[in-house]
Design a protein around this motif. Structure first.
Motif, short mmCIF file in Angstrom:
data_model
loop_
_atom_site.label_atom_id
_atom_site.label_comp_id
_atom_site.label_asym_id
_atom_site.label_seq_id
_atom_site.Cartn_x
_atom_site.Cartn_y
_atom_site.Cartn_z
N ALA A 23 0.82 -1.21 0.00
CA ALA A 23 0.00 0.00 0.00
C ALA A 23 0.86 1.26 0.00
O ALA A 23 0.38 2.34 0.33
CB ALA A 23 -0.93 0.00 1.21
N THR A 24 2.12 1.14 -0.38
CA THR A 24 3.02 2.29 -0.44
C THR A 24 3.17 2.74 -1.89
O THR A 24 3.34 1.91 -2.78
CB THR A 24 4.40 1.92 0.14
N ALA A 25 3.08 4.04 -2.09
CA ALA A 25 3.22 4.60 -3.43
C ALA A 25 4.08 5.85 -3.37
O ALA A 25 4.28 6.43 -2.30
CB ALA A 25 1.84 4.95 -4.01
N GLN A 26 4.59 6.24 -4.53
CA GLN A 26 5.30 7.50 -4.66
C GLN A 26 4.67 8.29 -5.79
O GLN A 26 4.29 7.72 -6.82
CB GLN A 26 6.78 7.28 -4.97
N ARG A 27 4.56 9.58 -5.56
CA ARG A 27 3.93 10.43 -6.57
C ARG A 27 4.53 11.83 -6.51
O ARG A 27 4.75 12.36 -5.42
CB ARG A 27 2.42 10.48 -6.32
N ASP A 28 4.77 12.41 -7.67
CA ASP A 28 5.13 13.82 -7.74
C ASP A 28 3.84 14.61 -7.54
O ASP A 28 2.84 14.37 -8.23
CB ASP A 28 5.74 14.17 -9.10
N LEU A 29 3.85 15.53 -6.60
CA LEU A 29 2.64 16.26 -6.25
C LEU A 29 2.53 17.56 -7.05
O LEU A 29 3.53 18.25 -7.26
CB LEU A 29 2.63 16.60 -4.76
N PRO A 30 1.32 17.90 -7.48
CA PRO A 30 1.12 19.18 -8.17
C PRO A 30 1.19 20.34 -7.17
O PRO A 30 0.62 20.28 -6.08
CB PRO A 30 -0.28 19.06 -8.78
N ARG A 31 1.93 21.38 -7.56
CA ARG A 31 2.08 22.56 -6.72
C ARG A 31 0.82 23.43 -6.85
O ARG A 31 0.30 23.63 -7.95
CB ARG A 31 3.31 23.34 -7.14
N LEU A 32 0.36 23.92 -5.73
CA LEU A 32 -0.81 24.80 -5.71
C LEU A 32 -0.38 26.25 -5.86
O LEU A 32 0.71 26.64 -5.42
CB LEU A 32 -1.59 24.60 -4.41
N GLU A 33 -1.24 27.05 -6.47
CA GLU A 33 -0.92 28.46 -6.67
C GLU A 33 -0.86 29.23 -5.35
O GLU A 33 -0.02 30.10 -5.17
CB GLU A 33 -1.94 29.11 -7.60
N ILE A 34 -1.76 28.91 -4.44
CA ILE A 34 -1.80 29.60 -3.16
C ILE A 34 -0.96 28.82 -2.16
O ILE A 34 -1.22 27.65 -1.89
CB ILE A 34 -3.25 29.75 -2.65
N GLY A 35 0.04 29.48 -1.63
CA GLY A 35 0.95 28.84 -0.69
C GLY A 35 0.45 28.92 0.74
O GLY A 35 -0.59 29.53 1.03
#
Length: 189
Positions: free
Chosen positions: A54-66
């Motif tokens: 149940a372990t995964a790796q993913r590049d996360l999308p950056r949000l415009e509002i920090g």
């Protein structure tokens, strides 16, 4: 044999002497209890250990509002996210400081890779996890359906034993962890 959610819940019900269900909304007391407790019990068990399946790796999308403070960037967590294990960047899945707040990941890097526990579909669970989940479900279903506290306690003990066994089996599915940085050895030169 891969089991779905209804089959997992039904096996747990059978273990406590209740009738199996055909769906989570078939109108029986068993299906009402199973529907109320199944998802939270499954997710709690998945989240309680860094299961390899149940372990995964993913590049996360950056949000415009920090974030408001402390970190410079915010990233959207995956839909199937249950628990973070580590975060990294530049081809690594760890090494970056982060915080999860407001259902977002906050960090001081422009791009991030998250290693996390996700919610796989039930028929992808390995047999050792099926057994642990069935035992945990039986323990959770016991008190509402049988009103037997002593039986529920015994089932909780059995469930903990099954979870321990599942963790041991899962731990053998990976290379043992090693120390990347051990300052005491470095000090000795």
């Amino acid at each position: 044999m891969a089991l779905n959610s209804i089959q997992l819940a039904s096996q747990a019900l059978i273990k406590i002497g209740a009738m199996p269900i055909s769906s989570f909304d078939d109108g029986s007391a068993e299906s009402t209890v199973a529907a109320a407790l199944y998802a939270t019990t499954r997710d709690a068990l998945l989240s309680a250990h860094p299961w390899n399946f149940a372990t995964a790796q993913r590049d996360l999308p950056r949000l415009e509002i920090g974030p408001v403070a402390d970190y410079g960037c915010a990233f959207q967590l995956p839909v199937d996210f249950l628990r973070a294990l580590s975060a990294g960047g530049g081809g690594r899945g760890r090494g970056i400081e982060y915080r999860i707040a407001e259902n977002r990941l906050h960090a001081d890097v422009p791009a991030i890779t998250l290693t996390y526990i996700y919610r796989p579909v039930e028929n992808a669970f390995p047999a050792f996890f099926d057994e642990a989940l069935i035992a945990r479900l039986a323990a959770e279903y016991c008190l509402p359906l049988t009103e037997s506290t002593s039986r529920a306690e015994a089932l909780h003990r059995l469930a903990e034993e099954r979870v321990r066994t599942a963790r041991l089996i899962d731990a053998q599915q990976d290379t043992p962890a090693r120390f990347d940085d051990f300052t005491l050895v470095e000090v000795r030169g």
